[in-house]
Design a protein around this motif. Structure first.
Motif, PDB file in Angstrom:
ATOM      1  N   ASP A   1       0.705  -1.083   0.001  1.00  0.00           N
ATOM      2  CA  ASP A   1       0.105   0.291   0.240  1.00  0.00           C
ATOM      3  C   ASP A   1       0.596   0.946  -0.142  1.00  0.00           C
ATOM      4  OD1 ASP A   1      -2.451  -1.892   0.004  1.00  0.00           O
ATOM      5  OD2 ASP A   1      -2.244  -1.030   2.248  1.00  0.00           O
ATOM      6  N   SER A   2       2.504   1.599   0.037  1.00  0.00           N
ATOM      7  CA  SER A   2       3.397   1.757  -0.469  1.00  0.00           C
ATOM      8  C   SER A   2       3.141   2.274  -1.554  1.00  0.00           C
ATOM      9  CB  SER A   2       4.308   1.996  -0.326  1.00  0.00           C
ATOM     10  OG  SER A   2       5.124   1.383  -1.259  1.00  0.00           O
ATOM     11  N   GLY A   3       2.346   2.737  -2.663  1.00  0.00           N
ATOM     12  CA  GLY A   3       2.149   3.448  -3.854  1.00  0.00           C
ATOM     13  C   GLY A   3       3.490   2.502  -5.169  1.00  0.00           C
ATOM     14  N   ALA A   4       4.115   1.828  -4.590  1.00  0.00           N
ATOM     15  CA  ALA A   4       5.371   1.409  -5.604  1.00  0.00           C
ATOM     16  C   ALA A   4       4.586   0.503  -6.280  1.00  0.00           C
ATOM     17  CB  ALA A   4       6.204   0.582  -5.048  1.00  0.00           C
ATOM     18  N   ASP A   5       4.975   0.891  -7.771  1.00  0.00           N
ATOM     19  CA  ASP A   5       4.606   0.539  -8.688  1.00  0.00           C
ATOM     20  C   ASP A   5       4.080  -1.358  -9.326  1.00  0.00           C
ATOM     21  OD1 ASP A   5       4.038   2.654 -10.952  1.00  0.00           O
ATOM     22  OD2 ASP A   5       6.378   2.493  -9.804  1.00  0.00           O
TER      23      ASP A   5
ATOM     24  N   ALA B   1      -1.813 -12.957  -3.275  1.00  0.00           N
ATOM     25  CA  ALA B   1      -3.890 -14.029  -2.557  1.00  0.00           C
ATOM     26  C   ALA B   1      -3.864 -12.360  -2.121  1.00  0.00           C
ATOM     27  CB  ALA B   1      -3.570 -15.300  -2.344  1.00  0.00           C
ATOM     28  N   GLU B   2      -3.510 -12.606  -0.355  1.00  0.00           N
ATOM     29  CA  GLU B   2      -4.596 -11.305   0.222  1.00  0.00           C
ATOM     30  C   GLU B   2      -4.254 -10.583  -0.919  1.00  0.00           C
ATOM     31  OE1 GLU B   2      -1.866 -11.644   3.799  1.00  0.00           O
ATOM     32  OE2 GLU B   2      -1.872 -13.889   4.164  1.00  0.00           O
ATOM     33  N   THR B   3      -3.311  -9.733  -0.964  1.00  0.00           N
ATOM     34  CA  THR B   3      -3.530  -8.321  -1.820  1.00  0.00           C
ATOM     35  C   THR B   3      -3.784  -8.258  -3.614  1.00  0.00           C
ATOM     36  OG1 THR B   3      -1.023  -8.815  -2.246  1.00  0.00           O
ATOM     37  CG2 THR B   3      -1.892  -7.558   0.123  1.00  0.00           C
ATOM     38  N   PRO B   4      -4.609  -8.630  -4.124  1.00  0.00           N
ATOM     39  CA  PRO B   4      -5.075  -9.009  -5.161  1.00  0.00           C
ATOM     40  C   PRO B   4      -5.165  -7.481  -6.145  1.00  0.00           C
ATOM     41  CG  PRO B   4      -7.036  -8.455  -4.317  1.00  0.00           C
ATOM     42  CD  PRO B   4      -5.761  -8.762  -3.505  1.00  0.00           C
ATOM     43  N   HIS B   5      -4.668  -6.656  -5.571  1.00  0.00           N
ATOM     44  CA  HIS B   5      -3.580  -5.357  -6.367  1.00  0.00           C
ATOM     45  C   HIS B   5      -2.701  -5.064  -6.643  1.00  0.00           C
ATOM     46  CE1 HIS B   5      -3.042  -4.518  -2.176  1.00  0.00           C
ATOM     47  NE2 HIS B   5      -2.226  -3.033  -2.631  1.00  0.00           N
ATOM     48  N   VAL B   6      -1.888  -6.266  -6.207  1.00  0.00           N
ATOM     49  CA  VAL B   6      -0.765  -5.927  -6.527  1.00  0.00           C
ATOM     50  C   VAL B   6       0.040  -6.408  -7.450  1.00  0.00           C
ATOM     51  CG1 VAL B   6       1.643  -6.720  -5.816  1.00  0.00           C
ATOM     52  CG2 VAL B   6      -0.033  -5.414  -3.435  1.00  0.00           C
ATOM     53  N   ARG B   7       1.145  -6.022  -8.207  1.00  0.00           N
ATOM     54  CA  ARG B   7       2.169  -6.970  -8.862  1.00  0.00           C
ATOM     55  C   ARG B   7       2.748  -7.044  -8.409  1.00  0.00           C
ATOM     56  NH1 ARG B   7      -0.266  -5.208 -14.420  1.00  0.00           N
ATOM     57  NH2 ARG B   7       1.043  -7.160 -14.627  1.00  0.00           N
TER      58      ARG B   7
ATOM     59  N   GLY C   1      17.805 -26.064  -3.576  1.00  0.00           N
ATOM     60  CA  GLY C   1      17.814 -27.817  -4.146  1.00  0.00           C
ATOM     61  C   GLY C   1      16.620 -27.651  -4.746  1.00  0.00           C
ATOM     62  N   THR C   2      15.993 -26.841  -4.900  1.00  0.00           N
ATOM     63  CA  THR C   2      14.555 -26.930  -5.484  1.00  0.00           C
ATOM     64  C   THR C   2      14.514 -26.761  -6.897  1.00  0.00           C
ATOM     65  OG1 THR C   2      13.110 -26.777  -3.825  1.00  0.00           O
ATOM     66  CG2 THR C   2      11.714 -26.746  -5.742  1.00  0.00           C
ATOM     67  N   PRO C   3      14.154 -27.175  -8.065  1.00  0.00           N
ATOM     68  CA  PRO C   3      14.272 -26.740  -9.045  1.00  0.00           C
ATOM     69  C   PRO C   3      13.410 -25.878 -10.159  1.00  0.00           C
ATOM     70  CG  PRO C   3      13.642 -29.035  -9.669  1.00  0.00           C
ATOM     71  CD  PRO C   3      13.868 -28.973  -7.742  1.00  0.00           C
ATOM     72  N   LEU C   4      14.269 -24.730 -10.000  1.00  0.00           N
ATOM     73  CA  LEU C   4      14.053 -23.562 -11.305  1.00  0.00           C
ATOM     74  C   LEU C   4      12.831 -23.730 -11.234  1.00  0.00           C
ATOM     75  CD1 LEU C   4      13.676 -20.361 -10.855  1.00  0.00           C
ATOM     76  CD2 LEU C   4      15.456 -20.475 -12.942  1.00  0.00           C
ATOM     77  N   ALA C   5      11.933 -24.485 -12.435  1.00  0.00           N
ATOM     78  CA  ALA C   5      11.033 -25.150 -12.781  1.00  0.00           C
ATOM     79  C   ALA C   5       9.815 -25.247 -11.752  1.00  0.00           C
ATOM     80  CB  ALA C   5      11.545 -25.959 -13.881  1.00  0.00           C
ATOM     81  N   ASP C   6       9.830 -25.484 -10.916  1.00  0.00           N
ATOM     82  CA  ASP C   6       8.744 -25.865 -10.260  1.00  0.00           C
ATOM     83  C   ASP C   6       8.614 -24.639  -9.393  1.00  0.00           C
ATOM     84  OD1 ASP C   6       9.102 -28.468 -10.846  1.00  0.00           O
ATOM     85  OD2 ASP C   6      10.091 -29.266  -8.718  1.00  0.00           O
ATOM     86  N   CYS C   7       9.570 -23.394  -8.966  1.00  0.00           N
ATOM     87  CA  CYS C   7       8.998 -22.271  -8.452  1.00  0.00           C
ATOM     88  C   CYS C   7       8.398 -20.977  -9.871  1.00  0.00           C
ATOM     89  CB  CYS C   7      10.964 -22.171  -8.095  1.00  0.00           C
ATOM     90  SG  CYS C   7      11.353 -22.334  -6.612  1.00  0.00           S
ATOM     91  N   ALA C   8       8.670 -22.138 -10.535  1.00  0.00           N
ATOM     92  CA  ALA C   8       8.253 -20.829 -11.908  1.00  0.00           C
ATOM     93  C   ALA C   8       6.427 -21.225 -12.373  1.00  0.00           C
ATOM     94  CB  ALA C   8       8.742 -21.051 -13.065  1.00  0.00           C
ATOM     95  N   ALA C   9       6.431 -22.275 -11.684  1.00  0.00           N
ATOM     96  CA  ALA C   9       5.026 -23.333 -12.125  1.00  0.00           C
ATOM     97  C   ALA C   9       4.612 -22.253 -11.271  1.00  0.00           C
ATOM     98  CB  ALA C   9       5.333 -24.656 -12.350  1.00  0.00           C
ATOM     99  N   LEU C  10       4.781 -22.191 -10.109  1.00  0.00           N
ATOM    100  CA  LEU C  10       3.600 -22.026  -8.984  1.00  0.00           C
ATOM    101  C   LEU C  10       3.151 -20.194  -9.900  1.00  0.00           C
ATOM    102  CD1 LEU C  10       5.537 -21.914  -6.055  1.00  0.00           C
ATOM    103  CD2 LEU C  10       4.054 -23.553  -6.086  1.00  0.00           C
ATOM    104  N   PHE C  11       3.553 -19.695 -10.232  1.00  0.00           N
ATOM    105  CA  PHE C  11       3.634 -18.173 -10.805  1.00  0.00           C
ATOM    106  C   PHE C  11       2.559 -18.112 -12.233  1.00  0.00           C
ATOM    107  CE2 PHE C  11       6.522 -17.921  -7.387  1.00  0.00           C
ATOM    108  CZ  PHE C  11       5.850 -16.945  -6.227  1.00  0.00           C
ATOM    109  N   ALA C  12       2.447 -19.378 -12.894  1.00  0.00           N
ATOM    110  CA  ALA C  12       2.798 -19.312 -14.014  1.00  0.00           C
ATOM    111  C   ALA C  12       0.743 -19.308 -14.190  1.00  0.00           C
ATOM    112  CB  ALA C  12       2.584 -21.161 -14.799  1.00  0.00           C
ATOM    113  N   GLY C  13       0.517 -18.463 -15.245  1.00  0.00           N
ATOM    114  CA  GLY C  13      -0.798 -18.150 -15.392  1.00  0.00           C
ATOM    115  C   GLY C  13      -1.276 -16.809 -14.428  1.00  0.00           C
ATOM    116  N   SER C  14      -0.623 -16.257 -13.236  1.00  0.00           N
ATOM    117  CA  SER C  14      -0.699 -15.507 -12.041  1.00  0.00           C
ATOM    118  C   SER C  14      -1.132 -13.849 -13.345  1.00  0.00           C
ATOM    119  CB  SER C  14       0.153 -15.435 -11.659  1.00  0.00           C
ATOM    120  OG  SER C  14      -0.350 -14.023 -10.486  1.00  0.00           O
ATOM    121  N   ALA C  15      -2.025 -13.356 -12.502  1.00  0.00           N
ATOM    122  CA  ALA C  15      -1.824 -12.219 -13.262  1.00  0.00           C
ATOM    123  C   ALA C  15      -1.390 -10.715 -12.773  1.00  0.00           C
ATOM    124  CB  ALA C  15      -3.402 -11.887 -13.114  1.00  0.00           C
ATOM    125  N   GLN C  16      -0.681 -11.404 -11.021  1.00  0.00           N
ATOM    126  CA  GLN C  16      -0.280 -10.268 -10.135  1.00  0.00           C
ATOM    127  C   GLN C  16       1.228 -10.699 -10.994  1.00  0.00           C
ATOM    128  OE1 GLN C  16      -2.711 -11.512  -6.826  1.00  0.00           O
ATOM    129  NE2 GLN C  16      -2.271 -10.198  -5.671  1.00  0.00           N
TER     130      GLN C  16
END
Length: 300
Positions: free
Chosen positions: A146-150, A171-177, A193-208
């Motif tokens: 809520d600081s005004g950052a883009d 998910a708690e701040t749907p106005h945030v990018r 040690g987690t594959p980066l691909a698995d981490c990227a998949a957490l956010f795939a398709g997220s409009a935020q």
């Protein structure tokens, strides 16, 4: 294309804020690192941001990376004062942006490991689980949201648990990018040690989430890591290429802004839509990145 990009195919991020502040003569010793200057010399922080914008950056990342609320409280600030300091980090970057005539401000959400100041941002060896990490980040997250950052720069993450925690806060701040970037141990895995691909998949398709990728990682690893993103837009702002020797507490290797700029053009071609530098990168590195990406992104 995401409207944050304003029709541009790539955003140039700034470089090592702490590196530049030290080059300007400021002592960043102590657990707060560059965040200490938010209280003691805010004009210096504003100037550093302006120098990166003048070098061609599109985005300034705020000096809130190491400003964890528990650390601020331990140094005698009240909770209200800690919140004000976080908002000041964004305001100083915004003032530099306005003086530049345009640009974006990304509020830095540094990892739990940065607040511990024990190097765990490069290992992910934490003493908190996902629930604990969510709780630890929540207060600062909502202040910066809520600081005004883009957008928020969720950066230097070493663990999948921390990535899941920040996904919950998104998910708690749907106005945030946001963008989300990890430290990595090799060309496949993040630091825990987690594959980066698995981490990227957490956010795939997220409009935020505008991009996922890496920062504070050796630049030679970036091409292989970008190839693991599975089509998610990439962010890449690695270290200069030098190596830190913890025994002698010195950097070794060569810091070559020209080579860094050439490499940045290749990262953009490999899918990075946000490109810049992290530790030991300077306004000259950003100038070279801007020059190369300006030509790399031109119509053929």
């Amino acid at each position: 294309m995401d409207p944050l990009f304003g029709g541009r195919g790539v955003l140039v991020c700034d470089g090592g804020l702490a590196t530049h502040l030290e080059a300007l003569g400021h002592d960043l010793g102590g657990g707060l690192w560059s965040a200490r200057l938010l209280r003691d010399d805010p004009a210096a922080v504003r100037r550093a941001h302006r120098d990166f914008f003048a070098a061609g950056a599109d985005v300034a990342v705020s000096a809130s990376y190491q400003a964890g609320i528990p650390a601020l409280l331990e140094r005698g600030l009240t909770r209200a004062e800690a919140h004000d300091l976080l908002r000041r980090s964004v305001r100083l970057a915004a003032e530099a942006r306005d003086a530049n005539g345009g640009g974006l401000v990304a509020a830095s959400v540094g990892p739990y490991g940065a607040a511990r100041a024990d190097g765990s941002e490069y290992t992910g060896a934490y003493d908190l689980d996902e629930d604990g990490l969510t709780a630890w980040h929540r207060e600062r997250w909502h202040v910066l949201a809520d600081s005004g950052a883009d957008l928020l720069a969720c950066e230097t993450l070493p663990s999948a648990a921390e990535a899941r925690a920040l996904a919950r806060l998104l998910a708690e701040t749907p106005h945030v990018r946001a963008w989300v970037s990890f430290t990595c141990r090799d060309g496949v895995h993040i630091s825990d040690g987690t594959p980066l691909a698995d981490c990227a998949a957490l956010f795939a398709g997220s409009a935020q989430v505008v991009a996922v990728g890496v920062n504070c990682t050796p630049p030679h690893l970036v091409p292989d890591l970008l190839a693991r993103l599975g089509g998610v837009p990439g962010v890449a702002y690695p270290n200069s290429g030098e190596t830190w020797d913890p025994r002698t507490r010195t950097w070794t290797g060569t810091r070559d802004p020209v080579a860094f700029g050439d490499a940045a053009a290749a990262w953009h071609r490999a899918g990075a839509v946000v490109v810049g530098g992290c530790c030991r990168t300077t306004p000259e590195h950003v100038r070279r990145v801007r020059d190369r990406l300006g030509r790399a992104a031109a119509p053929r």
